[in-house]
Design an enzyme around this catalytic site. Structure first.
Site, PDB file in Angstrom:
ATOM      1  N   HIS A  83       7.693   6.118  -6.662  1.00  0.00           N
ATOM      2  CA  HIS A  83       7.133   4.815  -6.282  1.00  0.00           C
ATOM      3  C   HIS A  83       5.605   4.767  -6.244  1.00  0.00           C
ATOM      4  O   HIS A  83       5.039   3.724  -6.577  1.00  0.00           O
ATOM      5  CB  HIS A  83       7.763   4.295  -4.974  1.00  0.00           C
ATOM      6  CG  HIS A  83       7.167   4.818  -3.717  1.00  0.00           C
ATOM      7  ND1 HIS A  83       7.594   5.977  -3.113  1.00  0.00           N
ATOM      8  CD2 HIS A  83       6.168   4.334  -2.930  1.00  0.00           C
ATOM      9  CE1 HIS A  83       6.905   6.184  -2.009  1.00  0.00           C
ATOM     10  NE2 HIS A  83       6.025   5.207  -1.867  1.00  0.00           N
TER      11      HIS A  83
ATOM     12  N   HIS B  20      -1.158   8.028  -1.947  1.00  0.00           N
ATOM     13  CA  HIS B  20      -0.902   7.884  -0.507  1.00  0.00           C
ATOM     14  C   HIS B  20       0.166   8.843   0.031  1.00  0.00           C
ATOM     15  O   HIS B  20       0.373   8.911   1.239  1.00  0.00           O
ATOM     16  CB  HIS B  20      -0.590   6.430  -0.135  1.00  0.00           C
ATOM     17  CG  HIS B  20       0.803   5.972  -0.423  1.00  0.00           C
ATOM     18  ND1 HIS B  20       1.192   5.504  -1.664  1.00  0.00           N
ATOM     19  CD2 HIS B  20       1.894   5.912   0.360  1.00  0.00           C
ATOM     20  CE1 HIS B  20       2.464   5.160  -1.626  1.00  0.00           C
ATOM     21  NE2 HIS B  20       2.928   5.402  -0.406  1.00  0.00           N
ATOM     22  N   HIS B  21       0.810   9.609  -0.845  1.00  0.00           N
ATOM     23  CA  HIS B  21       1.749  10.652  -0.385  1.00  0.00           C
ATOM     24  C   HIS B  21       1.241  12.059  -0.708  1.00  0.00           C
ATOM     25  O   HIS B  21       1.987  13.030  -0.587  1.00  0.00           O
ATOM     26  CB  HIS B  21       3.143  10.457  -0.991  1.00  0.00           C
ATOM     27  CG  HIS B  21       3.945   9.406  -0.290  1.00  0.00           C
ATOM     28  ND1 HIS B  21       4.403   9.552   0.998  1.00  0.00           N
ATOM     29  CD2 HIS B  21       4.346   8.175  -0.692  1.00  0.00           C
ATOM     30  CE1 HIS B  21       5.063   8.472   1.354  1.00  0.00           C
ATOM     31  NE2 HIS B  21       5.029   7.613   0.350  1.00  0.00           N
TER      32      HIS B  21
ATOM     33  N   ASP C 202       0.713   5.672   7.503  1.00  0.00           N
ATOM     34  CA  ASP C 202       2.095   5.611   7.021  1.00  0.00           C
ATOM     35  C   ASP C 202       2.947   6.611   7.800  1.00  0.00           C
ATOM     36  O   ASP C 202       4.055   6.297   8.245  1.00  0.00           O
ATOM     37  CB  ASP C 202       2.103   5.918   5.523  1.00  0.00           C
ATOM     38  CG  ASP C 202       3.405   5.586   4.826  1.00  0.00           C
ATOM     39  OD1 ASP C 202       4.131   4.691   5.282  1.00  0.00           O
ATOM     40  OD2 ASP C 202       3.684   6.227   3.792  1.00  0.00           O
TER      41      ASP C 202
ATOM     42  N   LYS D 234       8.152   0.613  -4.799  1.00  0.00           N
ATOM     43  CA  LYS D 234       9.566   0.657  -4.403  1.00  0.00           C
ATOM     44  C   LYS D 234      10.362  -0.484  -5.019  1.00  0.00           C
ATOM     45  O   LYS D 234      11.587  -0.486  -4.958  1.00  0.00           O
ATOM     46  CB  LYS D 234       9.700   0.645  -2.880  1.00  0.00           C
ATOM     47  CG  LYS D 234       9.338   1.983  -2.263  1.00  0.00           C
ATOM     48  CD  LYS D 234       9.603   1.993  -0.770  1.00  0.00           C
ATOM     49  CE  LYS D 234       9.313   3.360  -0.180  1.00  0.00           C
ATOM     50  NZ  LYS D 234       9.507   3.370   1.278  1.00  0.00           N
TER      51      LYS D 234
ATOM     52  N   HIS E 123       0.834  -0.327  -0.475  1.00  0.00           N
ATOM     53  CA  HIS E 123       1.024   1.105  -0.731  1.00  0.00           C
ATOM     54  C   HIS E 123       2.432   1.449  -1.208  1.00  0.00           C
ATOM     55  O   HIS E 123       2.607   2.403  -1.953  1.00  0.00           O
ATOM     56  CB  HIS E 123       0.619   1.950   0.483  1.00  0.00           C
ATOM     57  CG  HIS E 123       1.559   1.908   1.634  1.00  0.00           C
ATOM     58  ND1 HIS E 123       1.533   0.912   2.579  1.00  0.00           N
ATOM     59  CD2 HIS E 123       2.556   2.746   1.993  1.00  0.00           C
ATOM     60  CE1 HIS E 123       2.470   1.135   3.479  1.00  0.00           C
ATOM     61  NE2 HIS E 123       3.115   2.247   3.145  1.00  0.00           N
ATOM     62  N   ASP E 124       3.440   0.684  -0.824  1.00  0.00           N
ATOM     63  CA  ASP E 124       4.819   0.957  -1.249  1.00  0.00           C
ATOM     64  C   ASP E 124       5.325  -0.031  -2.292  1.00  0.00           C
ATOM     65  O   ASP E 124       6.528  -0.151  -2.507  1.00  0.00           O
ATOM     66  CB  ASP E 124       5.756   0.950  -0.038  1.00  0.00           C
ATOM     67  CG  ASP E 124       5.683   2.227   0.764  1.00  0.00           C
ATOM     68  OD1 ASP E 124       5.277   3.266   0.213  1.00  0.00           O
ATOM     69  OD2 ASP E 124       6.052   2.196   1.956  1.00  0.00           O
TER      70      ASP E 124
END
Length: 184
Positions: free
Chosen positions: A119, A143-144, A172, A94, A90-91
């Protein structure tokens, strides 16, 4: 007719068995995904173990939702398997965020936060280039997002956000809240 019935039962049992070579290959694939995600995470000293904890939370939450019969038409065995591949990734975006921002102690400036907010888009683009992982790109992209529409990067709301992205967002957040981070 009775021979055909026995043959179909035996054939069905055989087809339902998983090939040990395929099982082993899947295990290596999962380890590779987790290893790559951990490598990305290692650049950010503030989030050690975040990938593994978040993935465990995603597994627990998705299994409980499935057990309770919620989202059963979406949370199939295959979807949940893919969700557990998306969770550690998910990240992944980054990778494109500078170390100065990722490792900055204290509050980020508005400009730095805007940079971090890219990201999910970068992560979705990275996964979109892989034939196997491209189906996970929407989960990583969103996801954010927030159920009220005030998230990023697309501003989607409610059920416009895939259930997998909603599950990862919850997990998260739980990890962020319960972890000791300098910028929290």
């Amino acid at each position: 007719i009775s021979s055909i019935g026995v043959t179909l039962i035996i054939l069905s049992a055989y087809l339902n068995q998983e090939d040990p070579a395929v099982t082993e290959l899947n295990r290596y694939n999962e380890e590779m995904v987790m290893g790559f995600a951990t490598l990305i995470e290692s650049r950010d000293e503030n989030t050690g173990g975040h990938v593994k904890r978040t993935t465990r939370y995603v597994k627990l939450l998705s299994e409980e939702l499935h057990r309770r019969g919620m989202y059963r038409e979406i949370l199939t065995k295959d979807y949940m398997k893919n969700l557990l591949l998306a969770a550690p990734m998910h990240d992944i975006g980054k990778i494109a965020v500078s170390d100065a921002i990722l490792q900055k102690p204290g509050k980020l400036t508005d400009e730095e936060f805007e940079n971090i907010k890219k990201h999910p888009v970068i992560g979705a683009e990275i996964l979109g280039k892989s034939k196997k992982l491209s189906e996970l790109s929407d989960i990583v992209l969103m996801h954010h997002e927030r159920f009220d529409g005030n998230g990023y990067p697309t501003g989607k709301a409610g059920t416009e956000i895939p259930i997998g992205a909603r599950i990862i967002a919850i997990c998260d957040s739980i990890d962020a809240i319960t972890s000791n981070r300098c910028y929290r």
